[in-house]
Write a protein that holds these residues in place. Structure first.
Motif, PDB file in Angstrom:
ATOM      1  N   LEU A 207      15.002 -55.528 -29.302  1.00 16.12           N
ATOM      2  CA  LEU A 207      15.315 -56.194 -30.560  1.00 16.12           C
ATOM      3  C   LEU A 207      14.429 -55.669 -31.685  1.00 16.12           C
ATOM      4  O   LEU A 207      13.287 -55.264 -31.456  1.00 16.12           O
ATOM      5  N   PRO A 208      14.939 -55.700 -32.913  1.00 20.74           N
ATOM      6  CA  PRO A 208      14.080 -55.365 -34.051  1.00 20.74           C
ATOM      7  C   PRO A 208      13.007 -56.429 -34.213  1.00 20.74           C
ATOM      8  O   PRO A 208      13.232 -57.610 -33.959  1.00 20.74           O
ATOM      9  N   SER A 209      11.817 -56.023 -34.606  1.00 24.02           N
ATOM     10  CA  SER A 209      10.715 -56.977 -34.740  1.00 24.02           C
ATOM     11  C   SER A 209      10.925 -57.880 -35.950  1.00 24.02           C
ATOM     12  O   SER A 209      11.542 -57.493 -36.952  1.00 24.02           O
ATOM     13  N   ASP A 210      10.405 -59.103 -35.826  1.00 27.06           N
ATOM     14  CA  ASP A 210      10.428 -60.067 -36.929  1.00 27.06           C
ATOM     15  C   ASP A 210      11.832 -60.257 -37.499  1.00 27.06           C
ATOM     16  O   ASP A 210      12.047 -60.251 -38.712  1.00 27.06           O
ATOM     17  N   TYR A 211      12.788 -60.419 -36.604  1.00 22.32           N
ATOM     18  CA  TYR A 211      14.173 -60.621 -37.032  1.00 22.32           C
ATOM     19  C   TYR A 211      14.644 -61.949 -36.452  1.00 22.32           C
ATOM     20  O   TYR A 211      15.006 -62.014 -35.276  1.00 22.32           O
ATOM     21  N   PRO A 212      14.632 -63.026 -37.248  1.00 25.68           N
ATOM     22  CA  PRO A 212      15.036 -64.340 -36.725  1.00 25.68           C
ATOM     23  C   PRO A 212      16.475 -64.323 -36.203  1.00 25.68           C
ATOM     24  O   PRO A 212      17.380 -63.785 -36.852  1.00 25.68           O
ATOM     25  N   CYS A 271      18.674 -52.801 -33.664  1.00 26.44           N
ATOM     26  CA  CYS A 271      18.445 -52.825 -32.214  1.00 26.44           C
ATOM     27  C   CYS A 271      18.403 -51.407 -31.660  1.00 26.44           C
ATOM     28  O   CYS A 271      19.150 -50.533 -32.105  1.00 26.44           O
ATOM     29  N   GLN A 272      17.541 -51.195 -30.693  1.00 28.86           N
ATOM     30  CA  GLN A 272      17.556 -49.957 -29.931  1.00 28.86           C
ATOM     31  C   GLN A 272      18.323 -50.220 -28.636  1.00 28.86           C
ATOM     32  O   GLN A 272      17.964 -51.115 -27.877  1.00 28.86           O
ATOM     33  N   VAL A 273      19.370 -49.454 -28.418  1.00 26.36           N
ATOM     34  CA  VAL A 273      20.240 -49.678 -27.271  1.00 26.36           C
ATOM     35  C   VAL A 273      20.231 -48.439 -26.386  1.00 26.36           C
ATOM     36  O   VAL A 273      20.544 -47.335 -26.843  1.00 26.36           O
ATOM     37  N   ARG A 274      19.848 -48.634 -25.153  1.00 28.24           N
ATOM     38  CA  ARG A 274      19.880 -47.554 -24.168  1.00 28.24           C
ATOM     39  C   ARG A 274      21.007 -47.836 -23.188  1.00 28.24           C
ATOM     40  O   ARG A 274      21.056 -48.892 -22.568  1.00 28.24           O
ATOM     41  N   ARG A 275      21.911 -46.899 -23.067  1.00 26.61           N
ATOM     42  CA  ARG A 275      23.064 -47.040 -22.186  1.00 26.61           C
ATOM     43  C   ARG A 275      22.682 -46.566 -20.785  1.00 26.61           C
ATOM     44  O   ARG A 275      22.532 -45.366 -20.557  1.00 26.61           O
ATOM     45  N   LEU A 276      22.539 -47.503 -19.877  1.00 24.63           N
ATOM     46  CA  LEU A 276      22.082 -47.181 -18.526  1.00 24.63           C
ATOM     47  C   LEU A 276      23.205 -46.698 -17.621  1.00 24.63           C
ATOM     48  O   LEU A 276      22.936 -46.115 -16.569  1.00 24.63           O
ATOM     49  N   GLY A 277      24.457 -46.965 -18.004  1.00 24.00           N
ATOM     50  CA  GLY A 277      25.558 -46.438 -17.220  1.00 24.00           C
ATOM     51  C   GLY A 277      26.706 -47.409 -17.047  1.00 24.00           C
ATOM     52  O   GLY A 277      26.536 -48.626 -17.135  1.00 24.00           O
ATOM     53  N   SER A 278      27.899 -46.865 -16.816  1.00 24.37           N
ATOM     54  CA  SER A 278      29.076 -47.613 -16.370  1.00 24.37           C
ATOM     55  C   SER A 278      29.381 -47.154 -14.951  1.00 24.37           C
ATOM     56  O   SER A 278      29.330 -45.956 -14.663  1.00 24.37           O
ATOM     57  N   TYR A 279      29.732 -48.093 -14.063  1.00 25.25           N
ATOM     58  CA  TYR A 279      29.768 -47.719 -12.658  1.00 25.25           C
ATOM     59  C   TYR A 279      30.670 -48.641 -11.838  1.00 25.25           C
ATOM     60  O   TYR A 279      30.945 -49.782 -12.234  1.00 25.25           O
TER      61      TYR A 279
END
Length: 303
Positions: A207-212, A271-279
């Motif tokens: 999550l972005p910091s300090d984002y209510p 937001c930082q989103v890391r795509r871990l995979g579809s499986y």
């Protein structure tokens, strides 16, 4: 040529059983590793095309070592899943078959296995000393190698077979619905015989910091696209107290338009989103059925 699969060993563990179900032995070479980090690192370095590790148990929760290693140490995709029923058994040396449980002075097993059988141990072996070892298979090996000791091991049925032990008590886990979720990491993968029961995607969201209301907005992004989330869990970022990554399992493919819109929306506001995979997702019941009906492993291998 059969491809190698690394798994959390040694032989005779639940991960070994799960690996055999996911990767039939006539098609792959199973190689045990000493630890979860060893499996994940070997796949990350390209030493193995596939790896199998536990990630979650219905009784004891997430395997945090797997989650943290995926976040902080390796960059490997998740390419498969197996839900495996866990049945714990109490095993003794063959020379002690038939002796009452009251004679057992020490119980050896992996901490997870012991935790799943606390009620049984409290009721039936209240005076026995519990000793934690590296794996359920190691517990079985130690009992086999110490015939003169009044020891017992907790572990899977396969361990009793591999190490020539006797079953002193069966199905001793405290809860009937005891399942462990195993994941495959590495190359894109498909079971050679059985179609998946479903498919899902795994994400890591920071999550972005300090984002209510940031977590609320993440969840709302999926709601707006009609995407069901089957799991969400926080893990510390290890950078600052009170900051977390969120592991999210979604019942949709990463390539689906709704999923793409949801992720694009989250990234657009920080937001930082890391795509871990579809499986593909399998259950042991379905894989095991394929072994005993007319389309068994043997029938497949000789078609």
């Amino acid at each position: 040529m059969n491809e190698p699969v690394a798994y959390l060993g040694p032989r005779g563990t639940f991960t070994h059983e799960a690996t055999r179900a996911l990767f039939p032995e006539d098609h792959t070479l199973h190689t045990p590793c000493d630890s979860i980090p060893d499996v994940l690192t070997a796949v990350d370095r390209g030493e193995f095309p596939y790896g199998v590790v536990p990630v979650e148990n219905a009784i004891e929760g997430s395997v945090t070592l797997t989650l943290d290693w995926l976040v902080h140490h390796v960059d490997v995709p998740i390419t498969g899943e197996l839900i495996y029923p866990i049945a714990q058994h109490l095993m003794v040396h063959s020379s002690r078959a038939g002796e009452p449980l009251s004679k057992i002075t020490r119980v050896l097993s992996h901490p997870q296995a012991v935790a799943q059988c606390r009620g049984f141990l409290r009721e039936n072996l209240p005076k026995a000393v519990v000793t934690y070892v590296d794996s359920t298979a190691d517990a079985a090996r130690q009992v086999r190698d110490h015939a003169s000791e009044t020891w017992a091991a907790i572990g899977p049925f396969m361990a009793h077979q591999l190490y020539g032990l006797q079953l002193a008590a069966q199905q001793i886990q405290d809860y009937e619905n005891n399942f462990t979720r195993f994941i495959v990491v590495g190359k894109e993968w498909a079971h050679p015989l059985v179609l998946p029961e479903s498919r899902k995607s795994s994400l890591l969201v920071a999550l972005p910091s300090d984002y209510p209301g940031a977590l609320y907005k993440v969840l709302q992004s999926f709601v707006e696209e009609g995407i069901n989330l089957s799991r969400i869990e926080s893990r510390p970022t290890k950078k600052k107290l009170g900051t977390y990554h969120f592991f999210i399992d979604a019942e949709a493919e990463l390539s689906q338009s709704g999923m793409e819109r949801a992720l694009t929306s989250m990234e657009s506001w920080g937001c930082q989103v890391r795509r871990l995979g579809s499986y593909p997702c399998h259950s042991y019941q379905t894989l095991n059925k394929a072994r005993v009906d007319n389309t068994s492993w043997e029938a497949y291998n000789h078609r």
